[in-house]
Design a protein around this motif. Structure first.
Motif, PDB file in Angstrom:
ATOM      1  N   TRP A  85      -3.171  -2.660   3.863  1.00  0.00           N
ATOM      2  CA  TRP A  85      -2.941  -3.894   4.675  1.00  0.00           C
ATOM      3  C   TRP A  85      -4.508  -4.615   4.952  1.00  0.00           C
ATOM      4  O   TRP A  85      -5.136  -4.218   4.439  1.00  0.00           O
ATOM      5  N   THR A 111       6.532  -5.998   7.447  1.00  0.00           N
ATOM      6  CA  THR A 111       6.149  -6.994   6.328  1.00  0.00           C
ATOM      7  C   THR A 111       4.885  -7.146   7.449  1.00  0.00           C
ATOM      8  O   THR A 111       4.275  -7.943   6.868  1.00  0.00           O
ATOM      9  N   ASN A 112       5.200  -6.874   8.399  1.00  0.00           N
ATOM     10  CA  ASN A 112       3.541  -7.512   9.088  1.00  0.00           C
ATOM     11  C   ASN A 112       3.733  -6.761  10.355  1.00  0.00           C
ATOM     12  O   ASN A 112       4.268  -6.117  11.409  1.00  0.00           O
ATOM     13  N   THR A 152      -2.996 -10.299  12.750  1.00  0.00           N
ATOM     14  CA  THR A 152      -1.757  -9.824  12.226  1.00  0.00           C
ATOM     15  C   THR A 152      -2.317  -9.245  10.543  1.00  0.00           C
ATOM     16  O   THR A 152      -2.606  -9.389   9.757  1.00  0.00           O
ATOM     17  N   ASP A 205       1.494  -7.480  14.140  1.00  0.00           N
ATOM     18  CA  ASP A 205       1.080  -8.128  14.320  1.00  0.00           C
ATOM     19  C   ASP A 205       0.108  -7.465  15.372  1.00  0.00           C
ATOM     20  O   ASP A 205       1.250  -7.227  16.870  1.00  0.00           O
ATOM     21  N   SER A 227      -5.892  -8.020   7.806  1.00  0.00           N
ATOM     22  CA  SER A 227      -5.260  -8.846   8.784  1.00  0.00           C
ATOM     23  C   SER A 227      -6.382  -9.897   8.467  1.00  0.00           C
ATOM     24  O   SER A 227      -6.998 -10.209   8.157  1.00  0.00           O
ATOM     25  N   GLU A 230       7.274  -6.954  12.703  1.00  0.00           N
ATOM     26  CA  GLU A 230       8.126  -7.417  11.860  1.00  0.00           C
ATOM     27  C   GLU A 230       8.175  -6.537  10.250  1.00  0.00           C
ATOM     28  O   GLU A 230       7.967  -6.050  10.151  1.00  0.00           O
ATOM     29  N   ARG A 275      -1.145  -7.497   7.314  1.00  0.00           N
ATOM     30  CA  ARG A 275      -0.086  -7.749   5.880  1.00  0.00           C
ATOM     31  C   ARG A 275      -0.563  -6.587   5.213  1.00  0.00           C
ATOM     32  O   ARG A 275      -1.719  -5.940   4.754  1.00  0.00           O
ATOM     33  N   TRP A 276       0.591  -5.673   3.734  1.00  0.00           N
ATOM     34  CA  TRP A 276       0.245  -5.526   3.362  1.00  0.00           C
ATOM     35  C   TRP A 276       0.411  -6.311   2.151  1.00  0.00           C
ATOM     36  O   TRP A 276       1.049  -6.847   1.839  1.00  0.00           O
ATOM     37  N   GLU A 300       5.860  -7.079   0.951  1.00  0.00           N
ATOM     38  CA  GLU A 300       5.477  -8.562   1.440  1.00  0.00           C
ATOM     39  C   GLU A 300       6.741  -9.145   0.855  1.00  0.00           C
ATOM     40  O   GLU A 300       7.201  -9.507  -0.094  1.00  0.00           O
TER      41      GLU A 300
END
Length: 201
Positions: free
Chosen positions: A3, A194-195, A10, A197, A5, A183, A12-13, A88
């Motif tokens: 992950w 996927t995300n 947010t 936030d 940010s 998300e 993310r991977w 992703e």
């Protein structure tokens, strides 16, 4: 895959990048479990009972099932199970990358970092009085173009919203200051997280 940010909070991977976002002031309330423990998660109201002798394949036929599977795996301290539900999305320069048992069970530095990062979220997502079999439910949310956004107040853990659970595990964060959304996207016929936030302020 781990992950990351961005400046907006947010998460993310993304391969090779360490988690830099943390939950401000969060205190843990449960003991870490063996990430390889074979205990079946409850993923949604409609999910049939799963055998407890082996980790079941996550339910990913809807965005709600994918999010419920992921949150349950995080709470139960099962990062490899959570990894399988993560992905992703494709970009202009690279195809979509989804969690697979082979990738998620590997012992690469990226996978070890991802497991540590998910452990941080476990502290925030676990109710003050955790149960051995957390019941995670996700309310239906609209999807657009194969994507869906699930606010924390649409996710319940043993009857409490994820938003309230995070607030109860934090210090210095007041109601109304926290904005958390998970998300999900449909990739190769299945839904994945996927995300995340995560905004405070």
């Amino acid at each position: 895959m781990v992950w990351q940010s961005d400046s907006k909070g947010t998460v993310r991977w993304i391969a090779g990048v360490a988690l830099v976002v943390t939950v401000a002031g969060v205190t843990g309330c449960s003991k870490d479990k063996d990430s390889g423990a074979d205990k079946a998660p409850t993923v949604s109201k409609s999910t049939a009972s799963q055998p407890t002798t082996a980790a079941p394949k996550p339910r990913q036929s809807t965005a709600e099932e994918a999010v419920a599977s992921w949150v349950t795996a995080v709470i139960e301290g099962r990062p490899k199970q959570a990894c399988v539900v993560m992905a992703e999305p494709a970009t202009a320069s690279s195809p979509a990358q989804v969690g697979t048992p082979t990738r998620c069970n590997s012992n690469t530095p990226e996978m070890r970092q991802m497991q540590q990062n998910l452990g941080r979220f476990r502290k925030a997502f676990t109710p003050k009085q955790p149960t051995n079999n957390p019941k995670v439910e996700v309310a239906h949310v609209p999807e657009t173009g194969g994507k869906a956004v699930v606010p924390a107040d649409k996710i319940t853990i043993d009857g409490q919203t994820l938003e309230k659970v995070i607030l109860s595990n934090s210090t210095g964060i007041k109601q109304g200051q926290l904005d958390v959304k998970v998300e999900s996207a449909k990739i190769k016929g299945a839904w994945y997280v996927t995300n995340l936030d995560f905004n405070v302020g």
